[in-house]
Design a protein around this motif. Structure first.
Motif, PDB file in Angstrom:
ATOM      1  N   TYR A 146      64.495  85.474  84.819  1.00  0.00           N
ATOM      2  CA  TYR A 146      63.414  84.723  84.193  1.00  0.00           C
ATOM      3  C   TYR A 146      62.898  83.644  85.134  1.00  0.00           C
ATOM      4  O   TYR A 146      63.617  83.140  85.993  1.00  0.00           O
ATOM      5  N   LEU A 147      61.628  83.253  84.911  1.00  0.00           N
ATOM      6  CA  LEU A 147      61.028  82.144  85.641  1.00  0.00           C
ATOM      7  C   LEU A 147      60.846  80.970  84.696  1.00  0.00           C
ATOM      8  O   LEU A 147      60.344  81.126  83.589  1.00  0.00           O
ATOM      9  N   SER A 148      61.294  79.814  85.142  1.00  0.00           N
ATOM     10  CA  SER A 148      61.097  78.579  84.374  1.00  0.00           C
ATOM     11  C   SER A 148      60.569  77.510  85.301  1.00  0.00           C
ATOM     12  O   SER A 148      61.170  77.218  86.326  1.00  0.00           O
ATOM     13  N   HIS A 149      59.441  76.920  84.955  1.00  0.00           N
ATOM     14  CA  HIS A 149      58.838  75.904  85.811  1.00  0.00           C
ATOM     15  C   HIS A 149      59.564  74.568  85.709  1.00  0.00           C
ATOM     16  O   HIS A 149      59.600  73.806  86.666  1.00  0.00           O
ATOM     17  N   GLY A 150      60.149  74.286  84.537  1.00  0.00           N
ATOM     18  CA  GLY A 150      60.805  72.996  84.361  1.00  0.00           C
ATOM     19  C   GLY A 150      62.291  73.081  84.117  1.00  0.00           C
ATOM     20  O   GLY A 150      62.971  72.050  84.008  1.00  0.00           O
ATOM     21  N   GLN A 153      62.679  75.794  79.488  1.00  0.00           N
ATOM     22  CA  GLN A 153      62.321  76.953  78.684  1.00  0.00           C
ATOM     23  C   GLN A 153      61.889  78.103  79.587  1.00  0.00           C
ATOM     24  O   GLN A 153      61.562  77.906  80.760  1.00  0.00           O
ATOM     25  N   VAL A 154      61.907  79.312  79.039  1.00  0.00           N
ATOM     26  CA  VAL A 154      61.485  80.491  79.790  1.00  0.00           C
ATOM     27  C   VAL A 154      59.959  80.539  79.804  1.00  0.00           C
ATOM     28  O   VAL A 154      59.312  80.500  78.751  1.00  0.00           O
ATOM     29  N   ASP A 155      59.396  80.620  81.008  1.00  0.00           N
ATOM     30  CA  ASP A 155      57.946  80.692  81.145  1.00  0.00           C
ATOM     31  C   ASP A 155      57.456  82.100  81.455  1.00  0.00           C
ATOM     32  O   ASP A 155      56.316  82.438  81.151  1.00  0.00           O
ATOM     33  N   GLU A 156      58.327  82.898  82.073  1.00  0.00           N
ATOM     34  CA  GLU A 156      57.873  84.227  82.455  1.00  0.00           C
ATOM     35  C   GLU A 156      59.071  85.135  82.705  1.00  0.00           C
ATOM     36  O   GLU A 156      60.092  84.696  83.238  1.00  0.00           O
TER      37      GLU A 156
END
Length: 235
Positions: A146-150, A153-156
């Motif tokens: 998963y990608l998380s910017h912060g 939470q899961v963003d992508e």
């Protein structure tokens, strides 16, 4: 000529005690000896540069005294840099300082704290340079990624089939790789985390070859216990 650059400049001692992990005893030998041995045994690797603090060099020499296949290939030592990539650059420039830059075709970079590297993996890396500027072993991602910017939470959701984990050793065309690293001085090189990053940033073609799950880097006491168990099972 192919030159191995062995990185032994780290100061981490999370495996216990005050000794950096690459110099601790593993199955009766200093850990770096296990990492050096396949390079010493392979005719495809002609020379070795070790990146290590001056205070550890005598210990290394004493540890390899009974391993002529290793000791006879040691060109010399290089000083560690501020981070891993600057240590690599130090090793690259040591080849030049020794007057062997024009004789060196390729370099292969390895961590002294990866004691389970095999002759087969080293050979595969160097052979891949026949039609590429670099080569690195990789492992597929088995977990969902998963990608998380912060980091909250899961963003992508990422496609794990397009994501790979890199390992060492990594091999490169010497002069192209030296230039690629020098172009990142003084600041950009400080944020490099993987050996192949400068090559990719410079547009060098880096081949991916199958990695080896046994070729893990020892960074903790748990890793050390796992390594000791592997040696017990092997012998």
């Amino acid at each position: 000529m192919n030159v191995a650059i062995i990185l032994a400049g780290g100061v981490g001692s999370r495996v216990g005690g005050d000794v950096p992990k690459q110099f601790v005893d593993l199955a009766g030998e200093m850990m770096i000896v296990h990492s050096l041995e396949p390079f010493g045994n392979l005719p495809i690797v002609q020379n070795i540069i070790i990146v290590a603090e001056d205070k550890w060099r005598e210990d290394i020499e004493n540890a390899i005294v009974d391993y002529p296949a290793i000791s006879e290939k040691i060109l010399g030592y290089a000083d560690p840099g501020q981070n891993r990539q600057l240590s690599i650059l130090s090793g690259l420039e040591a080849i030049e300082l020794l007057g062997l830059g024009d004789m060196t075709d390729n370099v292969i970079v390895h961590d002294a704290a990866r004691p389970f590297v095999t002759e087969e993996l080293i050979t595969a890396c160097l052979e891949a340079l026949s039609d590429h500027d670099g080569a690195m072993p990789v492992l597929p991602m088995n977990d969902t990624v998963y990608l998380s910017h912060g980091g909250v939470q899961v963003d992508e959701l990422l496609d794990r089939n397009t994501i790979f984990a890199g390992q060492a050793p990594e091999a490169f065309a010497y002069k192209k790789y030296l230039d690629a690293n020098r172009k990142l001085i003084p600041d950009k090189i400080l944020v490099v985390h993987g050996s192949s990053e400068p090559a990719v940033m410079a547009g060098m073609k880096v081949a991916m070859i199958p990695g080896d799950v046994r070729n893990f880097k020892i960074t903790s006491a748990a890793d050390m216990e796992r390594a000791e168990e592997i040696f017990r099972e092997k012998y």
